[in-house]
Design a protein around this motif. Structure first.
Motif, short mmCIF file in Angstrom:
data_model
loop_
_atom_site.label_atom_id
_atom_site.label_comp_id
_atom_site.label_asym_id
_atom_site.label_seq_id
_atom_site.Cartn_x
_atom_site.Cartn_y
_atom_site.Cartn_z
N VAL A 108 42.82 12.50 20.25
CA VAL A 108 41.43 12.20 20.56
C VAL A 108 40.76 13.39 21.25
O VAL A 108 39.59 13.68 21.02
CB VAL A 108 41.31 10.93 21.43
CG1 VAL A 108 41.80 11.14 22.84
CG2 VAL A 108 39.86 10.44 21.47
N ARG A 109 41.49 14.12 22.06
CA ARG A 109 40.91 15.28 22.74
C ARG A 109 40.60 16.41 21.76
O ARG A 109 39.57 17.08 21.86
CB ARG A 109 41.84 15.75 23.85
CG ARG A 109 41.82 14.80 25.03
CD ARG A 109 42.90 15.05 26.05
NE ARG A 109 42.85 14.01 27.08
CZ ARG A 109 43.79 13.78 27.96
NH1 ARG A 109 44.89 14.53 27.96
NH2 ARG A 109 43.65 12.83 28.86
N GLU A 110 41.48 16.59 20.80
CA GLU A 110 41.23 17.62 19.79
C GLU A 110 40.01 17.27 18.93
O GLU A 110 39.16 18.12 18.65
CB GLU A 110 42.45 17.80 18.90
CG GLU A 110 42.27 18.87 17.83
CD GLU A 110 43.48 19.03 16.93
OE1 GLU A 110 43.39 19.81 15.97
OE2 GLU A 110 44.52 18.37 17.20
N VAL A 111 39.92 16.00 18.54
CA VAL A 111 38.79 15.55 17.72
C VAL A 111 37.48 15.69 18.49
O VAL A 111 36.46 16.15 17.96
CB VAL A 111 38.99 14.10 17.25
CG1 VAL A 111 37.72 13.55 16.61
CG2 VAL A 111 40.15 14.02 16.27
N ASN A 112 37.49 15.30 19.77
CA ASN A 112 36.28 15.41 20.59
C ASN A 112 35.80 16.85 20.69
O ASN A 112 34.60 17.13 20.63
CB ASN A 112 36.55 14.86 21.99
CG ASN A 112 36.34 13.36 22.08
OD1 ASN A 112 35.72 12.75 21.21
ND2 ASN A 112 36.88 12.76 23.11
N GLU A 113 36.75 17.77 20.85
CA GLU A 113 36.38 19.18 21.03
C GLU A 113 35.89 19.83 19.75
O GLU A 113 35.08 20.75 19.79
CB GLU A 113 37.59 19.96 21.57
CG GLU A 113 37.96 19.60 23.01
CD GLU A 113 39.22 20.31 23.47
OE1 GLU A 113 39.75 21.12 22.68
OE2 GLU A 113 39.67 20.05 24.60
N THR A 114 36.37 19.34 18.61
CA THR A 114 36.08 20.04 17.36
C THR A 114 35.11 19.31 16.43
O THR A 114 34.47 19.94 15.59
CB THR A 114 37.39 20.30 16.58
OG1 THR A 114 38.03 19.05 16.28
CG2 THR A 114 38.33 21.18 17.39
N GLN A 115 34.99 17.97 16.56
CA GLN A 115 34.23 17.23 15.57
C GLN A 115 33.14 16.31 16.11
O GLN A 115 32.32 15.82 15.34
CB GLN A 115 35.20 16.39 14.71
CG GLN A 115 36.24 17.23 13.98
CD GLN A 115 37.16 16.38 13.12
OE1 GLN A 115 36.74 15.40 12.51
NE2 GLN A 115 38.43 16.75 13.08
N VAL A 116 33.14 16.04 17.41
CA VAL A 116 32.18 15.08 17.97
C VAL A 116 31.18 15.81 18.86
O VAL A 116 31.57 16.57 19.76
CB VAL A 116 32.90 13.98 18.78
CG1 VAL A 116 31.89 12.95 19.28
CG2 VAL A 116 33.97 13.30 17.93
N ALA A 117 29.90 15.57 18.63
CA ALA A 117 28.85 16.18 19.45
C ALA A 117 28.98 15.69 20.89
O ALA A 117 29.33 14.52 21.11
CB ALA A 117 27.48 15.83 18.90
N PRO A 118 28.72 16.55 21.87
CA PRO A 118 28.89 16.15 23.28
C PRO A 118 28.16 14.87 23.65
O PRO A 118 28.70 14.04 24.39
CB PRO A 118 28.32 17.35 24.05
CG PRO A 118 28.52 18.51 23.13
CD PRO A 118 28.32 17.96 21.74
N GLU A 119 26.95 14.65 23.12
CA GLU A 119 26.19 13.47 23.48
C GLU A 119 26.74 12.20 22.82
O GLU A 119 26.31 11.09 23.15
CB GLU A 119 24.71 13.64 23.11
CG GLU A 119 24.42 13.76 21.64
CD GLU A 119 24.51 15.19 21.12
OE1 GLU A 119 24.03 15.43 20.00
OE2 GLU A 119 25.04 16.06 21.84
N GLU A 120 27.70 12.36 21.89
CA GLU A 120 28.27 11.19 21.22
C GLU A 120 29.71 10.91 21.64
O GLU A 120 30.34 9.98 21.15
CB GLU A 120 28.19 11.36 19.70
CG GLU A 120 26.76 11.41 19.19
CD GLU A 120 26.67 11.28 17.67
OE1 GLU A 120 27.70 11.49 17.01
OE2 GLU A 120 25.59 10.95 17.18
N ARG A 121 30.23 11.72 22.56
CA ARG A 121 31.61 11.50 23.03
C ARG A 121 31.66 10.32 23.99
O ARG A 121 30.81 10.18 24.86
CB ARG A 121 32.13 12.76 23.72
CG ARG A 121 32.33 13.93 22.76
CD ARG A 121 32.74 15.20 23.50
NE ARG A 121 32.68 16.35 22.61
CZ ARG A 121 32.77 17.61 23.01
NH1 ARG A 121 32.91 17.88 24.31
NH2 ARG A 121 32.71 18.60 22.13
#
Length: 365
Positions: A280-293
């Motif tokens: 989940v941390r890798e996906v958040n850093e690479t694929q999810v916009a900060p405002e959508e995390r």
């Protein structure tokens, strides 16, 4: 105004933009408009200096982000282009704005039927959360919105704030109960396998492409709502986690894919939840916009105890329960040993000879 190079500071720019926006927009829409400054605070986004534009005699306005427009100016965009863009934003806002009856908004008995929910991280939203009713669940917060319109562009909502509760004369507890009644009706939960969700996104060609290939991670489900907007909060609907547990065969882990959806893994298929955390941390850093995390953490639902918690907290709770159980077993064993030892000592102790009983005659002497 023509400017080849920006010579205005932000305050000068904002005041100039307000004057020019009022004049240009009034001509564009054919009616007088009012403009005023407004600092805008949004969940999971930085606050910005805005300009609220309203048509004459209307209470609902459109926010124009003056901070962003000034950034465009600093980067070399001509002032005339910035102004034109601001007018376009305001006009489109007028055209897309839902028709809101203010008298209805002031009537909670009417508005409670339009309540929906939104799940957000606590971290980064502390200032906003201080002013809005919410229910904190571990490091997440459930907040409430009124749905006031929906079209091809999406859904229009109003965030419920503390001062609104005061005007309505209701408590945060009542708001939550009413939201738990209305939200599943407005935004029904959706739970599909990861394979089904991927196929839905890619269309019919997906099945032709996959052919007879076995779907990856067949036991993994995607939880969202029908609109797939702020769908992570569907997991918090009444009894929904128990329904998920029944479908998955017991306990399950939850990965917060984004504020819009979560991934659900049967606990029996997970050897080490730390592997899920890394994912989940890798996906958040690479694929999810900060405002959508939503979160970098993994969560666990205990189907028997009906407890939703951080996976780390579940692990700690299980360890404490095992320790308590061991301590109770050890104490019971010690007590049993002591009881047996006491009985053994009593059996081995020498018996004292009882003195012969005296007759009544002897007692009388």
């Amino acid at each position: 105004i023509s400017m080849e190079e920006n010579t205005m500071n932000f305050e000068e720019f904002k005041q100039q933009l307000m004057e020019d926006l009022k004049e240009a927009l009034s001509r564009r829409v054919g009616t007088e408009v009012a403009v005023e400054e407004n600092e805008v605070h949004k969940l999971q986004q930085e606050s910005y200096d805005g300009i609220v534009v309203r048509k004459e005699n209307e209470s609902i306005g459109v926010n124009v982000d003056a901070t962003r427009l000034y950034s465009d100016l600093e980067q070399g965009r001509a002032y005339e282009d910035v102004l034109h863009y601001a007018v376009d934003i305001a006009q489109k806002g007028f055209e897309d704005a839902p028709k809101i009856d203010i008298s209805q908004i002031m009537n909670y008995e009417v508005m409670k039927h339009s309540l929906i929910t939104q799940l957000i991280p606590v971290a980064g939203n502390e200032d906003m959360l201080a002013n809005i009713p919410h229910k904190q669940i571990e490091d997440l917060a459930l907040v409430y919105r009124f749905s006031v319109g929906r079209d091809e562009h999406g859904q229009s909502t109003i965030l419920v704030k503390n001062d609104m509760l005061d005007r309505y004369g209701i408590t945060a507890e009542q708001l939550h109960e009413d939201a738990m009644m209305s939200a599943p009706q407005i935004e029904a939960p959706s739970m599909k396998t990861l394979f089904e969700t991927t196929a839905e996104i890619m269309g019919e060609d997906f099945f032709e492409l996959m052919g007879e290939v076995e779907p990856a991670m067949p036991g993994v489900y995607v939880c969202t709502n029908e609109s797939k907007h702020h769908g992570a909060s569907a997991l918090m609907y009444p009894d929904f986690m128990d329904e998920v547990a029944d479908k998955l065969g017991g306990d399950f882990y939850i990965i917060p894919s984004s504020i819009h959806e979560t991934l659900l893994f049967p606990a029996k298929d997970v050897e080490n939840y730390h592997d899920l955390e890394a994912m989940v941390r890798e996906v958040n850093e690479t694929q999810v916009a900060p405002e959508e995390r939503l979160s970098d953490n993994v969560y666990h639902y205990d189907a028997e105890a009906k407890v939703f918690e951080l996976a780390q907290h579940h692990e700690e709770r299980m360890a404490d329960m095992e320790k308590d159980s061991g301590d109770r077993g050890e104490k019971a064993s010690v007590l049993k040993d002591l009881t047996a030892k006491s009985k053994e000592v009593a059996e081995k102790a020498p018996k004292e000879h009882a003195a012969p009983k005296k007759s009544r005659a002897e007692e009388a002497l």
